[in-house]
Write a protein that holds these residues in place. Structure first.
Motif, PDB file in Angstrom:
ATOM      1  N   LYS A  71       0.813  -1.221   0.000  1.00  0.00           N
ATOM      2  CA  LYS A  71       0.000   0.000   0.000  1.00  0.00           C
ATOM      3  C   LYS A  71       0.844   1.269   0.000  1.00  0.00           C
ATOM      4  O   LYS A  71       0.425   2.295   0.519  1.00  0.00           O
ATOM      5  CB  LYS A  71      -0.954   0.018   1.208  1.00  0.00           C
ATOM      6  CG  LYS A  71      -1.868  -1.187   1.303  1.00  0.00           C
ATOM      7  CD  LYS A  71      -2.744  -1.120   2.541  1.00  0.00           C
ATOM      8  CE  LYS A  71      -1.920  -1.275   3.799  1.00  0.00           C
ATOM      9  NZ  LYS A  71      -2.689  -1.277   5.035  1.00  0.00           N
ATOM     10  N   GLY A 116       1.658   3.186  -2.378  1.00  0.00           N
ATOM     11  CA  GLY A 116       1.156   4.252  -3.236  1.00  0.00           C
ATOM     12  C   GLY A 116       2.089   4.624  -4.378  1.00  0.00           C
ATOM     13  O   GLY A 116       1.802   5.536  -5.148  1.00  0.00           O
ATOM     14  N   CYS A 127       2.507   3.372  -7.124  1.00  0.00           N
ATOM     15  CA  CYS A 127       1.855   3.249  -8.433  1.00  0.00           C
ATOM     16  C   CYS A 127       1.176   4.543  -8.856  1.00  0.00           C
ATOM     17  O   CYS A 127       0.961   4.774 -10.042  1.00  0.00           O
ATOM     18  CB  CYS A 127       0.885   2.074  -8.448  1.00  0.00           C
ATOM     19  SG  CYS A 127      -0.030   1.813  -6.932  1.00  0.00           S
ATOM     20  N   ARG A 171      -3.342   0.698  -6.283  1.00  0.00           N
ATOM     21  CA  ARG A 171      -3.475   0.525  -4.832  1.00  0.00           C
ATOM     22  C   ARG A 171      -4.933   0.439  -4.392  1.00  0.00           C
ATOM     23  O   ARG A 171      -5.314  -0.440  -3.614  1.00  0.00           O
ATOM     24  CB  ARG A 171      -2.767   1.667  -4.095  1.00  0.00           C
ATOM     25  CG  ARG A 171      -2.921   1.577  -2.595  1.00  0.00           C
ATOM     26  CD  ARG A 171      -2.024   2.544  -1.846  1.00  0.00           C
ATOM     27  NE  ARG A 171      -2.535   3.905  -1.824  1.00  0.00           N
ATOM     28  CZ  ARG A 171      -2.113   4.834  -0.974  1.00  0.00           C
ATOM     29  NH1 ARG A 171      -1.172   4.545  -0.083  1.00  0.00           N
ATOM     30  NH2 ARG A 171      -2.604   6.053  -1.010  1.00  0.00           N
ATOM     31  N   CYS A 211       6.237  -1.310  -9.570  1.00  0.00           N
ATOM     32  CA  CYS A 211       5.912  -1.630  -8.183  1.00  0.00           C
ATOM     33  C   CYS A 211       7.155  -2.103  -7.459  1.00  0.00           C
ATOM     34  O   CYS A 211       7.796  -3.059  -7.872  1.00  0.00           O
ATOM     35  CB  CYS A 211       4.853  -2.716  -8.100  1.00  0.00           C
ATOM     36  SG  CYS A 211       4.618  -3.255  -6.403  1.00  0.00           S
ATOM     37  N   VAL A 244       4.541  -6.501  -7.181  1.00  0.00           N
ATOM     38  CA  VAL A 244       3.149  -6.948  -7.269  1.00  0.00           C
ATOM     39  C   VAL A 244       2.702  -6.880  -8.733  1.00  0.00           C
ATOM     40  O   VAL A 244       2.919  -5.879  -9.403  1.00  0.00           O
ATOM     41  CB  VAL A 244       2.227  -6.040  -6.420  1.00  0.00           C
ATOM     42  CG1 VAL A 244       0.761  -6.427  -6.596  1.00  0.00           C
ATOM     43  CG2 VAL A 244       2.631  -6.084  -4.962  1.00  0.00           C
ATOM     44  N   ALA A 250       0.129  -6.040 -10.305  1.00  0.00           N
ATOM     45  CA  ALA A 250      -1.143  -5.355 -10.043  1.00  0.00           C
ATOM     46  C   ALA A 250      -2.136  -5.534 -11.189  1.00  0.00           C
ATOM     47  O   ALA A 250      -3.322  -5.739 -10.962  1.00  0.00           O
ATOM     48  CB  ALA A 250      -0.877  -3.878  -9.780  1.00  0.00           C
TER      49      ALA A 250
HETATM   50  S1  SF4 Z   1       0.712  -2.141  -6.113  1.00  0.00           S
HETATM   51 FE1  SF4 Z   1       2.866  -1.940  -5.628  1.00  0.00          FE
HETATM   52  S2  SF4 Z   1       3.267   0.252  -5.941  1.00  0.00           S
HETATM   53 FE2  SF4 Z   1       1.055   0.041  -5.771  1.00  0.00          FE
HETATM   54  S3  SF4 Z   1       0.608   0.337  -3.577  1.00  0.00           S
HETATM   55 FE3  SF4 Z   1       0.847  -1.874  -3.897  1.00  0.00          FE
HETATM   56  S4  SF4 Z   1       2.981  -2.238  -3.395  1.00  0.00           S
HETATM   57 FE4  SF4 Z   1       2.819  -0.043  -3.760  1.00  0.00          FE
END
Ligand code: SF4
Ligand SMILES: Cc1cc2nc3c(=O)[nH]c(=O)nc-3n(C[C@H](O)[C@H](O)[C@H](O)COP(=O)(O)OP(=O)(O)OC[C@H]3O[C@@H](n4cnc5c(N)ncnc54)[C@H](O)[C@@H]3O)c2cc1C
Ligand code: SF4
Lengths: 459, 448
Positions: B19, B21, B23, B41, B78, B82, B84
């Motif tokens: 988390k 942030g 990204c 996120r 990231c 992750v 994402a």
């Molecule tokens: S996806 Fe990766 S960059 Fe985005 S909040 Fe989660 S850990 Fe951080």
């Protein structure tokens, strides 16, 4: 008076498009970057576009007794933007204008939603910089970083956010607007209110305009990486460099656990068998940079270190990428990352590092430590899994002991991340009950009904 | 567990997100909406709710996951590694299983499943272009599987689809290698010149090109929208079709198609006792045309004819981050004699097209496109080269609306020009010699 009425009033005050109540959106404002924290849905999220909007929001909040949680990018590490008691999340994303760059007076005036890097990009053509550089420069807002008094990698030579905040416009809980400080270097007119609101974590008022100091960009830089087989040698090097009258812009340390993880993640050629590495950067006028770099090399070698000087920008970027990757790389190891920022006087650095190793052993935890050695600000990072309740118990015990140790060594429980929810209970350890009570009196005077970011710090 | 069969399959990715942030700094959607639900996120926390069984399946929830370009910028940047964009896909798949796919999309995917019907529809559209457009403008019938009805400037359909124009087998004069060519819809129905350039350039290099007639849409629009069932049907069909050929490589000219064959098919069929191994075998053969020319054939581009253009390059997300081809396209283009490359500031920033994204979220899509246009404008060039048909459609839309003079070309069209310009000099035998020359240079790359 119901919440629904309050929301109606907010819509009337700042327009429907700036008031969010959709459940799915609220979920996205129920957390921040802090690990091991409860999450909580706000009742509503508002997006003011101006100081006037903020005034209107505060009037409604005050009338309906709804708590207000200011929020920048939500990257803080102390649970500071979690809307613990429900109410209104006030996000500053759309107050993101750079109002003025005044190169003659070396200041910039910005709205709170401006991202730190965007300010730096805007002042670069003037040959100026805004030095505070937390690891989140590309995401964190000016309002958030002023409110956390963020530090970063250049604290030793350039100081931290509070050394750059010259003036603030603040909206108080009742909707009153006040301005403190300004563009002058000297200003002793009455109480230093600017300092009071800097680092207040949104508990005293909403910052709507910020005047910051800029400085000329250093002409030259030199980065060096020193490798040590013994932790003590690294610690001694740090103190001896400063004793030699060299103040590096950066003096970052990584312990073995961190070195290994970063190397695994970023492949920048860090020696994985070393006990510690120091990333040192001197900057300034080219001739001085050369001289200082030579001194650093001498001190490192005297303390049994192996030093490499970055030859060009590419090598420099590599070394820096490694440091910037420290926390993220550690975070890859385990699902949960508990990050602390206990800080000690520079001369006690080695003691703190050794203590951290012992704490890791004692509680059988994986702790990687990196941080700003030059200013004694360390980031012991506990790698764990919050689904493992038994281990989390040990994590909490270890955290208690880390803070106790930092205080015993003459330090503080938080060097740059702030108190928020995460460290509120430790305040009496540092100030005693009477110290906390004085702060509480200030809070009560400015926010008698505890509507501003309740549940954080003393609230 | 296959990641898209059950949201549980993606749990470890969700847990990995710290988390932080980070990204926010790279997500093109976030840069426009500035809202936490726009960025990975926020979406990951919503996916966590689905995982824990705490989510209500509402149209709003669907919209949150729909508002993602699948540009992979978040995953690439990231700090915790992750994936994402995969979490977002897994959430879309879950929502589709919960019957949250809007009717229009579902209907379009069902049509896709029947290649014959799809083909028919498109040819019909081609013949009655003007009429079809007007119909589309009122949202009555999508002309294209991913739907284009809301676009303001749409390229014309080709008079004849590529696959009905070219024979199934295109033999090279001095054949030494054999590849299969997956054309993709955009190349088949709109930019047929790209397909011809592929055949032309490969033939020049002594490579026979087979264009299997049975091929159809790769299924990316369905898969990306979470219609896993349709996606699997398309995957199996193509795995079957392309397994039949004993070829050195399977060539693609679009990152989305290439990535779908190379990664998505394998992920979708991961648990299938029959198809898993087959899908992997097909995936191993996938080469984007730039990758094939640069890495496999090792063509000596410096020996080709001069192409005196000044160009800038837009890196398609699925070519760069998706297939990992950041080096090959430029290596090939910049070596061509006479050519000038002027990089834009952020070549790998998404153009905002992203298939159906530009339909369902046209405003956000166009804002993102405008940033790309400004970046192109700053390069002082008159050609934008890219490697993906859907990026090209998006770029052409922007260029037309912003009244910019630039022409968009596919990478392979530029290479084809270089071959043609070399040919023109020594007239008759040029063709053969060229082939020989590049064959030779292919083997002795270091000598150049
Ligand atoms: S996806 Fe990766 S960059 Fe985005 S909040 Fe989660 S850990 Fe951080
Ligand atoms: C990966 C990572 C690395 C980090 N590295 C560092 C580092 O090196 N140094 C460091 O110091 N910190 C660091 N941080 C912590 C964090 O990034 C900083 O504290 C950052 O400045 C917070 O900015 P933000 O915009 O995200 O603020 P938020 O998290 O949104 O808010 C922070 C606080 O400010 C308050 N606030 C926000 N806007 C206003 C306003 N307009 N008026 C009043 N109050 C307001 C909020 O209520 C909250 O209390 C790091 C965090 C992460 C995730
Ligand atoms: S894939 Fe692209 S659009 Fe989607 S969340 Fe990631 S960065 Fe944003």
């Amino acid at each position: 008076m119901s919440k629904a009425q309050a929301i109606e009033a907010l819509i009337k005050a700042i327009g429907k498009e700036n008031v969010i109540t959709e459940h799915e959106e609220l979920v996205c404002y129920s957390f921040d970057a802090t690990a091991d924290m409860p999450s909580q849905l706000p009742d509503v999220v508002v997006t003011p576009r101006s100081t006037d909007d903020v005034v209107e929001i505060m009037k409604v909040a005050n009338q309906y007794k709804m708590p207000v949680y200011p929020r920048g990018s939500g990257t803080n590490l102390c649970g500071d933007t979690i809307p613990l008691k429900g109410g209104i999340v006030l996000r500053t994303q759309k107050m993101n204008k750079i109002i003025e760059i005044d190169a003659d007076n070396l200041v910039a005036v910005v709205q709170p939603g401006v991202v730190i890097n965007d300010l730096n990009t805007a002042v670069a053509p003037f040959g100026l910089i805004y030095p505070p550089d937390p690891g989140t420069v590309a995401t964190a807002t000016m309002g958030g970083s002023v409110s956390e008094c963020s530090g970063g990698l250049r604290g030793l030579k350039y100081g931290v956010t509070k050394h750059y905040v010259m003036g603030l416009e603040v909206v108080m809980v009742d909707g009153t607007v006040a301005s403190f400080g300004g563009k002058t270097v000297k200003n002793v007119t009455a109480y230093d209110m600017v300092k009071l609101f800097t680092g207040a974590e949104g508990t005293l008022g909403i910052i709507t305009e910020i005047t910051v100091k800029l400085i000329p960009a250093p002409e030259a830089k030199k980065s060096m990486l020193a490798v040590f087989n013994k932790l003590e040698d690294a610690g001694n090097t740090v103190t001896e460099i400063v004793r030699s009258k060299v103040i590096p812009a950066t003096m970052e340390i990584m312990d073995q656990v961190t070195i290994r993880t970063v190397e695994n993640f970023a492949k920048v050629g860090l020696p994985t068998d070393a006990e510690a590495v120091l990333l040192i950067e001197v900057d300034g006028i080219p001739e001085v940079v050369e001289r200082e770099a030579a001194t650093v090399v001498k001190v490192v070698e005297k303390n049994n270190g192996n030093i490499k000087v970055a030859k060009d920008d590419k090598e420099r970027d590599g070394l820096w990428a490694a440091r910037r990757a420290a926390l993220p790389a550690l975070a890859q190891m385990k699902p949960t990352t508990v990050l602390e920022d206990a800080t000690v006087p520079r001369s006690r650095l080695t003691d703190m590092l050794v203590a951290l190793q012992n704490i890791a052993k004692k509680y059988d935890l994986m702790i990687g430590t990196f941080g700003h050695a030059g200013d004694g600000n360390l980031h012991p990072t506990i790698l764990t899994d919050e689904r493992n309740t038994e281990e989390m118990k040990r994590v909490h015990q270890a955290v208690d002991e880390i803070f106790k140790t930092a205080l015993e060594l003459g330090g503080t429980i938080s060097g740059e991340h702030g108190i928020g929810m995460a460290k509120a209970k430790y305040l009496p350890m540092e100030f005693g009950e009477q110290g906390v009570e004085i702060m509480r009196k200030i809070k009560r005077a400015l926010d008698p009904e505890n509507l501003l970011n309740p549940g954080k710090m003393m609230g | 567990m296959a990641v898209y069969d059950n949201i549980k399959g993606i749990e470890e990715e969700i847990i990995k997100c710290m988390k932080c942030g980070n990204c926010q700094a790279v997500c093109p959607v976030y840069k426009e909406t500035l809202s936490e639900s726009g960025v990975a996120r926020g979406k990951i926390q919503l996916a966590a709710k689905i995982l824990k069984g705490e989510a209500k399946y509402t149209p709003e929830l669907y919209k949150k996951f729909d508002l993602c370009l699948q540009c992979q910028a978040c995953s690439a940047n990231c700090p915790c590694g992750v994936k994402a964009h995969k979490i977002i896909m897994a959430a879309r798949a879950e929502l589709a299983r919960q019957n949250m796919l809007p009717f229009a999309k579902k209907a379009a995917f069902n049509i896709l499943k029947k290649p014959g019907l799809f083909d028919f529809g498109l040819r019909l559209g081609s013949t009655f272009q003007g009429l079809a457009f007007r119909k589309n403008a009122s949202g009555m019938s999508p002309r294209f599987p991913i739907g284009l009805e809301m676009r303001r400037v749409v390229p014309a359909l080709a008079d004849k689809p590529l696959r009905s124009e070219l024979p199934e087998v295109n033999k090279a004069p001095n054949s030494r290698k054999k590849v299969a060519f997956f054309t993709g819809c955009v190349t088949n129905y709109i930019y047929t010149s790209v397909g011809k350039a592929v055949v032309d350039v490969l033939n020049h290099n002594g490579v026979d090109v087979i264009i299997p007639k049975e091929q159809h849409c790769c299924g990316a629009p369905a898969i990306i929208n979470g219609d896993i069932e349709t996606g699997k049907a398309m995957a199996k069909s193509h795995v079957d079709i392309f397994s039949k050929y004993d070829v050195d490589a399977i060539i693609t000219v679009c990152g989305t198609c290439g990535g779908t064959f190379e990664q998505k098919y394998v992920e979708l069929l991961a648990d299938d006792p029959v198809y898993e191994a087959k899908a992997r075998a097909v995936a191993r053969k996938i080469r984007d045309i730039s990758e094939y020319l640069v890495d496999d054939l090792k063509v000596n581009f410096a020996k080709l004819g001069s192409v005196p253009i000044s160009f800038t390059y837009h890196e398609p997300c699925h070519i760069g981050r998706g297939m990992g081809l950041t080096r090959q396209p430029l290596e090939m283009l910049t070596k061509i004699p006479g050519i000038t490359y002027k990089p834009m500031k952020q070549p790998n920033r998404c153009c905002g097209g992203a298939g159906s994204f530009s339909l369902t979220n046209y405003d956000v899509s166009y804002q993102i496109l405008k940033k790309k246009m400004a970046d192109i404008q700053g390069t002082n060039t008159n050609v934008v080269v890219t490697g993906c048909g859907s990026c090209r459609m998006q770029l052409e839309d922007g260029l037309a609306q912003e009244k910019m003079p630039h022409k968009v070309m596919h990478v392979i069209e530029v290479v084809q020009m270089a071959y043609q310009n070399a040919k023109e000099k020594p007239a008759a035998t040029a063709n053969k010699e060229q082939t020989k020359a590049s064959q030779k240079s292919g083997k002795t790359k270091k000598a150049s």
